[in-house]
Design a protein around this motif. Sequence first.
Motif, PDB file in Angstrom:
ATOM      1  N   ARG A  64      44.206  42.804  47.735  1.00 20.97           N
ATOM      2  CA  ARG A  64      44.960  43.278  46.823  1.00 20.97           C
ATOM      3  C   ARG A  64      45.954  42.166  46.028  1.00 20.97           C
ATOM      4  O   ARG A  64      45.914  42.291  44.780  1.00 20.97           O
ATOM      5  N   GLU A  65      46.603  41.495  46.979  1.00 21.79           N
ATOM      6  CA  GLU A  65      47.639  40.513  46.703  1.00 21.79           C
ATOM      7  C   GLU A  65      46.962  39.405  45.857  1.00 21.79           C
ATOM      8  O   GLU A  65      47.388  38.852  44.977  1.00 21.79           O
ATOM      9  N   LYS A  66      45.578  38.895  46.561  1.00 19.18           N
ATOM     10  CA  LYS A  66      45.099  37.888  45.847  1.00 19.18           C
ATOM     11  C   LYS A  66      44.369  38.310  44.769  1.00 19.18           C
ATOM     12  O   LYS A  66      44.406  37.496  43.797  1.00 19.18           O
ATOM     13  N   GLN A  67      43.875  39.583  44.460  1.00 19.35           N
ATOM     14  CA  GLN A  67      43.363  40.264  43.149  1.00 19.35           C
ATOM     15  C   GLN A  67      44.577  40.024  42.039  1.00 19.35           C
ATOM     16  O   GLN A  67      44.236  39.757  40.973  1.00 19.35           O
ATOM     17  N   LYS A  68      45.601  40.441  42.515  1.00 26.18           N
ATOM     18  CA  LYS A  68      46.751  40.491  41.757  1.00 26.18           C
ATOM     19  C   LYS A  68      47.089  38.886  41.150  1.00 26.18           C
ATOM     20  O   LYS A  68      47.297  38.646  39.910  1.00 26.18           O
ATOM     21  N   ALA A  69      46.982  37.981  41.956  1.00 29.73           N
ATOM     22  CA  ALA A  69      47.073  36.471  41.831  1.00 29.73           C
ATOM     23  C   ALA A  69      46.073  36.186  40.950  1.00 29.73           C
ATOM     24  O   ALA A  69      46.391  35.013  39.865  1.00 29.73           O
ATOM     25  N   ARG A  94      44.297  37.780  38.842  1.00 25.07           N
ATOM     26  CA  ARG A  94      44.449  38.512  37.515  1.00 25.07           C
ATOM     27  C   ARG A  94      45.550  37.540  36.589  1.00 25.07           C
ATOM     28  O   ARG A  94      45.303  37.532  35.794  1.00 25.07           O
ATOM     29  N   GLU A  95      46.652  37.341  37.440  1.00 25.97           N
ATOM     30  CA  GLU A  95      47.667  36.687  36.531  1.00 25.97           C
ATOM     31  C   GLU A  95      47.258  35.198  36.274  1.00 25.97           C
ATOM     32  O   GLU A  95      47.392  34.758  35.298  1.00 25.97           O
TER      33      GLU A  95
END
Length: 631
Positions: A570-575, A577-578
Motif C-alpha cells: 500500500r505504501e508503494k502504491q501511494k508513492a 500514485r504520487e
Amino acid sequence: MSDQIKFIVDNLNKEPFRKNYNLITFDSLEPMQLLQVLNDVLAEIDPKQVVDIREEMPEQTAKRMLSLLGILKYKPPGNATDMSTFRQGLVIGSKPVIYPVLHWLLQRTNELKKRAYLARFLIKLEVPSEFLQDETVADTNKQYEELMEAFKTLHKECEQLKTSGFSTAEIRRDISAMEEEKDQLIKRVERLKKRVETVQNHQRMLKIARQLRVEKEREEFLAQQKLEQKNQLFHAVQRLQRVQNQLKSMRHAAADAKPESLMKRLEEEIKFNSYMVTEKFPKELENKKKELHFLQKVVSEPAMTHSDLLELESKINEINTQINQLIEKKMMRNEPIEGKLSLYRQQFKRYVSKLRSKSTVYKKKHQIIAEFKAEFGLLQRTEELLKQRHENIQHQLQTTEEKKGISGYSYTQEELERVSALKSEVDEMKGRTLDDMSEMVKRLNSLVSEKKSALAPVIKELRQLRQKCQELTQECDEKKSQYDSCAAGLESNRSKLEQEVRGLREECLQEESRYHYTNCMIKNLEVQLRRATDEMKAYVSSDQQEKRKAIREQYTKNIAEQENLGKKLREKQKAVRESHGPNMKQAKMWRDFEQLMECKKQCFLKQQNQTSIGQRNLLATNISCFEETFI
C-alpha cells in the motif's frame, strides 16, 4: 379445561363427525345432546352403538356405554366413591364426566376401533359349570375356545402381513418373474403337445388320463367322506356310551332311593361343598387377587405410545430380515435343492433301471430281427441264383431239343409225369377206406385238442403279458408326465434362482462399493481428527517450540507476514500514485525527444554526403546544447 374442550371441538368438526361446533355452541349443549354426541363417538368406534338415545331408557343407555367403556379399558379418575359419581354423571349427561370421556376417546380413535373389533371375538362367554356337565354344551364350548384361538392366530398373521412392508417394486418384480415362468410353461406345454401329437392314439390316451384323474379325485373325496363318517360314528358311539352311563347311574340312584342312602349322599355333598368353600375357593380367590394386583401394576406403568410400538416393530422386522438372510445363506451353503431332489432322483433311478432292462431286451430282439433279415436276404439271393440256373438249364435243354429235332419233348414229358402222378394220387385216394378217413379225423381231432391244450398256457401267459404290457405302457406314460412336470418345475425354479442370484450379486456389489466408500470416509475423518487432536495438543502445550508447530500459530504468522506485505505494497502504491503525474510527463517528454532525434537522424542520413565536417561539428554542438537544456 379450555384446551380439552378445544381439542374435542376440533376433532368433532373433522371427518367423520362434521358437527360444525365452536367453543360456545358446544359448551351450551343440553345434557341429552351431549350424551348423543358421546354416543355418536362410540358408534364410530363400534357400529353396534348406533342408537338414538331419545328412544332408549336412561338406564339402558348408561349400561350400554359403561359396558363398552369397560371393554375399551377406560379408567375414570378417582376411587370407588367417584365411580358411583361417574355412573350418575353418565346417566344425567354431566359435563365434568362427559368431557374427559370424549377427550380420551378422540385421542385414540383408531386404537379403540381395533380394540372394539377384537372384543367382539375375544371376550369369552362365561358358561356356568353346571351347564358344562352336558356333553353337547361342553363340546360346543370347546369348539368355541378353539375358534377363538384360531382367530387370535389369524389376526396376528394378518397384522404381521400388514407390517411386513412389501414394496410395490418387489411385487412388480414377482409379477414379472411369474409372467416369465408362465411364458416358459406355455412354451413347454406347446412342446409337449407337439411331442404327444406324434404318439399313436394320443387323444384316447389323454381321455383315459383325464378319466383316471377324475377317478382319483373321486377316490380321494370318497376317502375323505369315509373318514368323516368314521369320525361321526365314533363321536356318536361315545355320546351313546355317555348317555348309557348316565342312564345307568340314574337307574342305580333310583333303585337305591332309601332314606339312609339319601342322607349319606347329602352328607357327602355337604362335605364336598364345605371343602369347596373353605379350601378351594379361598385359594382361587387369592390367586385372582394376585393376578388383579399384577394387572393393576401393569396398568399403572406408563403406556407405550404409537411411536414406541412402531420402533419395536421396525426392530422386529430388521431382526426377521437378518434371520431370513442367515437362513438363506445357510440353505445356499447346505444346497437344499439336492435334498428336495433326492426323492425324485430315487424315482428316476428306478425308472432308468427299468428302461435299461427294456432297452437290453429291445436290443436282443433287434439283433434277432437283423439276423433273420440277413438270412432272408441270403435265401432270397440263393433262390434268385437257382432260378437263374434253372432258366439257363431250360434254355440249354430247349436248344438241344431244337438241334435234335424234338422240340417240346421235355415239356411234354413233364406234363405226362405230372398227369400220371395226379392219376396215381387219385387212385390212392379212391383206394382209401372210410375207416382210414375216420381214423384220420380222430387223429386230427386229437392233434387239434393237444395243440389247444399245449397253447392254452401260452395264450394265458400271452394275455398276462399283454395286460402287463398295457400296465407298463400306462406306467411309462405316467412317469413321463411326472418327469415332464418335474422338469418344468425345476426349470422355473432354476430361472427364479438365477434371477435371485443376479439380484443378490448386484446387491453385494452395491454393498461392497458402499463399504469401501464408508472406509475411505472413515479414514479421511480419522486423519482430520488426528490433525485436530495434534493441533489441540500443540495449541494448549506450554512448550513454545510446540506452539510454533501448531497450524494456528503458522497461520497467525502467515497472516502477520501477509499484513506487513500488504502494508508495504500500500505504501508503494501511494508513492507510485504520487509520482505518477511527473513520471508520465517525463515519459511523454522522452517519447517526444525520441521522435525529434529520429527526425534529425533521418535528416542527417539524407544530407550526409553534402555536409562538411564543420556542419557535423555544429550539429553535435546543437545536440549537446539541446540535451543540456532538456536535462
